[in-house]
Design an enzyme around this catalytic site. Sequence first.
Site, short mmCIF file in Angstrom:
data_model
loop_
_atom_site.label_atom_id
_atom_site.label_comp_id
_atom_site.label_asym_id
_atom_site.label_seq_id
_atom_site.Cartn_x
_atom_site.Cartn_y
_atom_site.Cartn_z
N CYS A 1 0.82 -1.24 0.00
CA CYS A 1 0.00 0.00 0.00
C CYS A 1 0.84 1.27 0.00
CB CYS A 1 -0.95 0.01 1.18
SG CYS A 1 -2.15 -1.31 1.10
N HIS B 1 -3.27 7.43 2.03
CA HIS B 1 -3.67 6.11 1.53
C HIS B 1 -5.03 5.78 2.13
CE1 HIS B 1 -3.98 1.96 0.70
NE2 HIS B 1 -3.66 1.55 1.91
N ASN C 1 -9.99 -0.12 -0.24
CA ASN C 1 -8.53 -0.08 -0.18
C ASN C 1 -7.96 -0.66 -1.47
OD1 ASN C 1 -5.80 -0.39 0.27
ND2 ASN C 1 -6.02 -1.24 2.33
N1 ACO Z 1 -17.92 -8.54 9.52
C1 ACO Z 1 -18.34 -8.76 10.78
N2 ACO Z 1 -17.49 -9.06 11.78
C2 ACO Z 1 -16.19 -9.13 11.49
C3 ACO Z 1 -15.68 -8.91 10.19
C4 ACO Z 1 -16.61 -8.62 9.19
N3 ACO Z 1 -16.23 -8.37 7.91
N4 ACO Z 1 -14.34 -9.05 10.21
C5 ACO Z 1 -13.98 -9.34 11.47
N5 ACO Z 1 -15.11 -9.40 12.26
C6 ACO Z 1 -15.18 -9.64 13.68
C7 ACO Z 1 -13.95 -10.35 14.20
O1 ACO Z 1 -14.07 -11.75 14.04
C8 ACO Z 1 -13.97 -9.94 15.67
O2 ACO Z 1 -14.90 -10.77 16.35
P1 ACO Z 1 -14.57 -11.29 17.84
O3 ACO Z 1 -14.42 -10.04 18.67
O4 ACO Z 1 -15.77 -12.11 18.16
O5 ACO Z 1 -13.30 -12.05 17.70
C9 ACO Z 1 -14.53 -8.53 15.63
O6 ACO Z 1 -15.20 -8.40 14.38
C10 ACO Z 1 -13.49 -7.44 15.76
O7 ACO Z 1 -12.41 -7.74 14.89
P2 ACO Z 1 -11.10 -6.83 14.81
O8 ACO Z 1 -10.16 -7.42 13.83
O9 ACO Z 1 -10.59 -6.57 16.19
O10 ACO Z 1 -11.72 -5.47 14.25
P3 ACO Z 1 -11.05 -4.05 14.12
O11 ACO Z 1 -11.82 -3.06 14.87
O12 ACO Z 1 -9.56 -4.10 14.36
O13 ACO Z 1 -11.26 -3.72 12.56
C11 ACO Z 1 -9.99 -3.79 10.51
C12 ACO Z 1 -10.73 -4.59 11.59
C13 ACO Z 1 -11.00 -2.95 9.77
C14 ACO Z 1 -9.31 -4.77 9.57
C15 ACO Z 1 -8.93 -2.86 11.17
O14 ACO Z 1 -8.17 -3.59 12.09
C16 ACO Z 1 -7.99 -2.22 10.16
O15 ACO Z 1 -8.36 -1.38 9.38
N6 ACO Z 1 -6.68 -2.57 10.20
C17 ACO Z 1 -5.67 -1.92 9.39
C18 ACO Z 1 -5.77 -2.25 7.93
C19 ACO Z 1 -4.70 -1.49 7.18
O16 ACO Z 1 -4.55 -0.31 7.33
N7 ACO Z 1 -3.91 -2.16 6.38
C20 ACO Z 1 -2.75 -1.49 5.80
C21 ACO Z 1 -2.83 -1.33 4.40
S1 ACO Z 1 -3.25 -2.79 3.55
C22 ACO Z 1 -1.87 -3.32 2.61
O17 ACO Z 1 -0.78 -2.90 2.76
C23 ACO Z 1 -2.11 -4.45 1.65
#
Ligand code: ACO
Length: 324
Positions: free
Chosen positions: A114, A251, A281
């Site tokens: 990214c 980004h 993304n």
């Molecule tokens: N729908 C419903 N529930 C979901 C989903 C979904 N799509 N995905 C995960 N959950 C659940 C999980 O299982 C978890 O359930 P649990 O508490 O029972 O275990 C709960 O939701 C919370 O999951 P988290 O992973 O803790 O959610 P978070 O608030 O961290 O959000 C996200 C997830 C959106 C992925 C976030 O962590 C994020 O944006 N991370 C950074 C991503 C990023 O910036 N990447 C860099 C660039 S990408 C690249 O370089 C290719």
Amino acid sequence: MTIYSTIKSTGSYLPEKILTNADLEKIVDTTDEWIVQRSGIKQRHIAADTETTGNMATIAGLRALKNSGLKPEDIDGVIVATTTPDRTFPSVAVKVQAELGIKPGLAFDVQAVCTGFVYALTTADNFIKCGQAKRILVIGAEKMSSIVDWNDRTTCVLFADGAGAVILEATEHNDGLDGQGIHSTHLYANGNQRDLLQTSGGVSTTGDNGHIEMQGREVFKYAVSYMADVVGEVLEHNKITPEQIDWLVPHQANIRIIESTAKKLNMSMDKVVTTVDHHGNTSAASIPLALDEAVSKGDIKRGEMLLIEAMGGGLTWGAALVRF
Ligand code: ACO
């Protein structure tokens, strides 16, 4: 007089197919509410089966070329940032070069996930500053849908496809932040964090492309802190205050990460280019896509100061200060 790389023009391409959160509710166990609340994404564009990263990059490049008023023979090089090339080799860049009728010159791909566009922009800027090229077509293009595991709800709701391009051109002027062009670039990677965001396979391991695997919560934490660090470094390096920045062009991974960077800069969100809600993304394509949208809408105007920043797999991160 000093050589600066100025953004002569922008261009972009988005595939026709739109995948909404409601569509995703039919594919995996998720809800529109969860996706919007956690990421800010409402819909994204997904490439057709026959559409490749190279096709999308070529169209974005062609549009940037048209918007510049230049001819293909005016371009000295092509650099494409991508993690999802058409083939293991040759590069997407050589395909773009040939398709657009650009004369033989430098052409290669850059892979920093990214952060890829910031790496490609920096590379092109350095070629221009050292006099090895006058005009470089810099593209970020991705078909992330081809490396997403469509059964994994933690990642498939986030990623999307598209391409964006800029043409960088050498211009000479006196030093000082009033001048147009790239004023500074800042690149980082911490390879010890490579397992936090990776694909499950690759050419020399499993022999296939693998799928995206992400420790979302950890990546989120580092994204917030690295973005705060690097924008702080840009301010300090250029001896400027946040008030001197007209637009933050981040980004587009997650609206919460973007909001936290804006808060660190004390910038109101109406000075932040956000496309994550309708683009998702698109990895290396997200910044040039966002830039082209804001320029086309007339939001970003000539002479305005842009702070560009990104973070991605590697982990990699970086930023650039550019007067448009
Ligand atoms: N729908 C419903 N529930 C979901 C989903 C979904 N799509 N995905 C995960 N959950 C659940 C999980 O299982 C978890 O359930 P649990 O508490 O029972 O275990 C709960 O939701 C919370 O999951 P988290 O992973 O803790 O959610 P978070 O608030 O961290 O959000 C996200 C997830 C959106 C992925 C976030 O962590 C994020 O944006 N991370 C950074 C991503 C990023 O910036 N990447 C860099 C660039 S990408 C690249 O370089 C290719």
